[in-house]
Design an enzyme around this catalytic site. Structure first.
Site, PDB file in Angstrom:
ATOM      1  N   ARG A   2       0.789  -1.296  -0.240  1.00 54.56           N
ATOM      2  CA  ARG A   2      -0.032   0.071  -0.009  1.00 54.56           C
ATOM      3  C   ARG A   2       0.888   1.123   0.063  1.00 54.56           C
ATOM      4  NH1 ARG A   2      -4.915  -2.217   2.456  1.00 54.56           N
ATOM      5  NH2 ARG A   2      -6.801  -0.838   2.359  1.00 54.56           N
TER       6      ARG A   2
ATOM      7  N   ARG B 127     -21.700  -1.315   2.695  1.00 55.50           N
ATOM      8  CA  ARG B 127     -20.982  -2.319   3.337  1.00 55.50           C
ATOM      9  C   ARG B 127     -21.263  -2.116   4.942  1.00 55.50           C
ATOM     10  NH1 ARG B 127     -15.181  -3.612   1.154  1.00 55.50           N
ATOM     11  NH2 ARG B 127     -14.528  -2.159   2.661  1.00 55.50           N
TER      12      ARG B 127
ATOM     13  N   ARG C 108      -9.742   7.150   4.098  1.00 56.31           N
ATOM     14  CA  ARG C 108      -9.277   5.991   3.262  1.00 56.31           C
ATOM     15  C   ARG C 108      -8.947   6.315   1.938  1.00 56.31           C
ATOM     16  NH1 ARG C 108     -12.251   0.913   4.129  1.00 56.31           N
ATOM     17  NH2 ARG C 108     -10.528  -0.205   3.867  1.00 56.31           N
TER      18      ARG C 108
HETATM   19  P1  AMP Z   1      -8.473  -3.555   3.762  1.00 59.35           P
HETATM   20  O1  AMP Z   1      -9.337  -4.684   4.555  1.00 59.35           O
HETATM   21  O2  AMP Z   1      -7.269  -3.853   2.841  1.00 59.35           O
HETATM   22  O3  AMP Z   1      -9.359  -2.135   3.399  1.00 59.35           O
HETATM   23  O4  AMP Z   1      -7.598  -2.697   4.985  1.00 59.35           O
HETATM   24  C1  AMP Z   1      -8.101  -2.265   6.339  1.00 59.35           C
HETATM   25  C2  AMP Z   1      -7.208  -1.515   6.978  1.00 59.35           C
HETATM   26  O5  AMP Z   1      -6.213  -2.251   7.375  1.00 59.35           O
HETATM   27  C3  AMP Z   1      -6.551  -0.267   6.218  1.00 59.35           C
HETATM   28  O6  AMP Z   1      -7.601   0.972   6.323  1.00 59.35           O
HETATM   29  C4  AMP Z   1      -5.563  -0.125   7.041  1.00 59.35           C
HETATM   30  O7  AMP Z   1      -5.583   0.436   8.360  1.00 59.35           O
HETATM   31  C5  AMP Z   1      -4.913  -1.432   7.242  1.00 59.35           C
HETATM   32  N1  AMP Z   1      -3.972  -2.082   6.404  1.00 59.35           N
HETATM   33  C6  AMP Z   1      -4.470  -2.988   5.739  1.00 59.35           C
HETATM   34  N2  AMP Z   1      -3.470  -3.225   4.867  1.00 59.35           N
HETATM   35  C7  AMP Z   1      -2.555  -2.357   5.148  1.00 59.35           C
HETATM   36  C8  AMP Z   1      -1.349  -2.270   4.507  1.00 59.35           C
HETATM   37  N3  AMP Z   1      -0.749  -3.164   3.326  1.00 59.35           N
HETATM   38  N4  AMP Z   1      -0.572  -1.412   4.950  1.00 59.35           N
HETATM   39  C9  AMP Z   1      -0.998  -0.522   5.857  1.00 59.35           C
HETATM   40  N5  AMP Z   1      -1.987  -0.677   6.654  1.00 59.35           N
HETATM   41  C10 AMP Z   1      -3.047  -1.671   6.246  1.00 59.35           C
END
Ligand code: AMP
Length: 192
Positions: free
Chosen positions: A88, A127, A149
């Site tokens: 990310r 969602r 986000r």
């Molecule tokens: P997601 O389910 O992929 O949308 O991730 C939910 C949350 O988890 C994100 O908004 C971040 O706070 C954290 N997160 C997930 N993947 C990452 C990553 N590769 N780097 C940093 N934070 C992450």
């Protein structure tokens, strides 16, 4: 097949990853899912990540790099994997390059799933409403957090498209199509 699914929150990465898991018989590696499990299990990593995730910010690179490095060593990842939500940031992508080189692995493709930002806010808020009924409601899905986000995505994650384009790995797919058509476009873009 070693893939990265790249795209803003709500673009459908998780949905597509789950379909591709079935189609290719390789695991989905979702740092978001792994972090949410750690929160549920109240591990030290989960406790530290919770507040950051609730704000819609990114947890530190070292944390997610560690999760993925460990995961890539598992037996089920030897035939391939689908990275969903990682990398990310550019430093995460650089760390991944090093990990893959050390493990003698190479990426086959980076699928960029594009989406319209108004639709994204609507999708993510819906969602949240749907999941609010169940105990697994995601605290990171209210409108203000969703906007944060998306901003975090634009600022820190979108530059990865250029990073991987320079390596000739990017295939762009329109995430606004119906789910089955997005899947078909992804499959058409992948090497046989
Ligand atoms: P997601 O389910 O992929 O949308 O991730 C939910 C949350 O988890 C994100 O908004 C971040 O706070 C954290 N997160 C997930 N993947 C990452 C990553 N590769 N780097 C940093 N934070 C992450």
């Amino acid at each position: 097949m070693r893939l990265i699914l790249l795209g803003p929150p709500g673009a459908g990465k998780g949905t597509q990853a789950k379909i591709l898991v079935e189609a290719y018989g390789i695991p989905q590696l979702s740092t978001g899912d792994i972090l949410r499990s750690a929160i549920t299990a109240k591990t030290p990593m989960g406790l530290a990540a919770k507040e950051i995730m609730d704000r819609g910010d990114l947890v530190p690179d070292e944390v997610v790099n560690g999760i993925i490095s460990e995961r890539l060593d598992a037996e089920d990842c030897q035939a391939g994997f689908i990275l969903d939500g990682f990398p990310r940031t550019i430093p995460q992508a650089e760390a991944l390059d090093e990990m893959l080189e050390d493990k003698g692995m190479a990426l086959d493709a980076v699928i960029e799933i594009t989406a319209d930002s108004d639709v994204l806010v609507e999708r993510i808020v819906n969602r949240a409403r749907e999941s609010a009924a169940s105990t697994g409601a995601r605290a990171d899905d209210n409108v203000e957090v969703v906007r944060n986000r998306l901003n975090v995505y634009r600022e820190l994650t979108a530059p990865l498209v250029g990073y991987y384009r320079a390596k000739g790995l990017v295939k762009t797919v329109d995430g606004m199509q119906p789910v089955e058509e997005v899947t078909a476009s992804i499959r058409a873009a992948l090497p046989n």
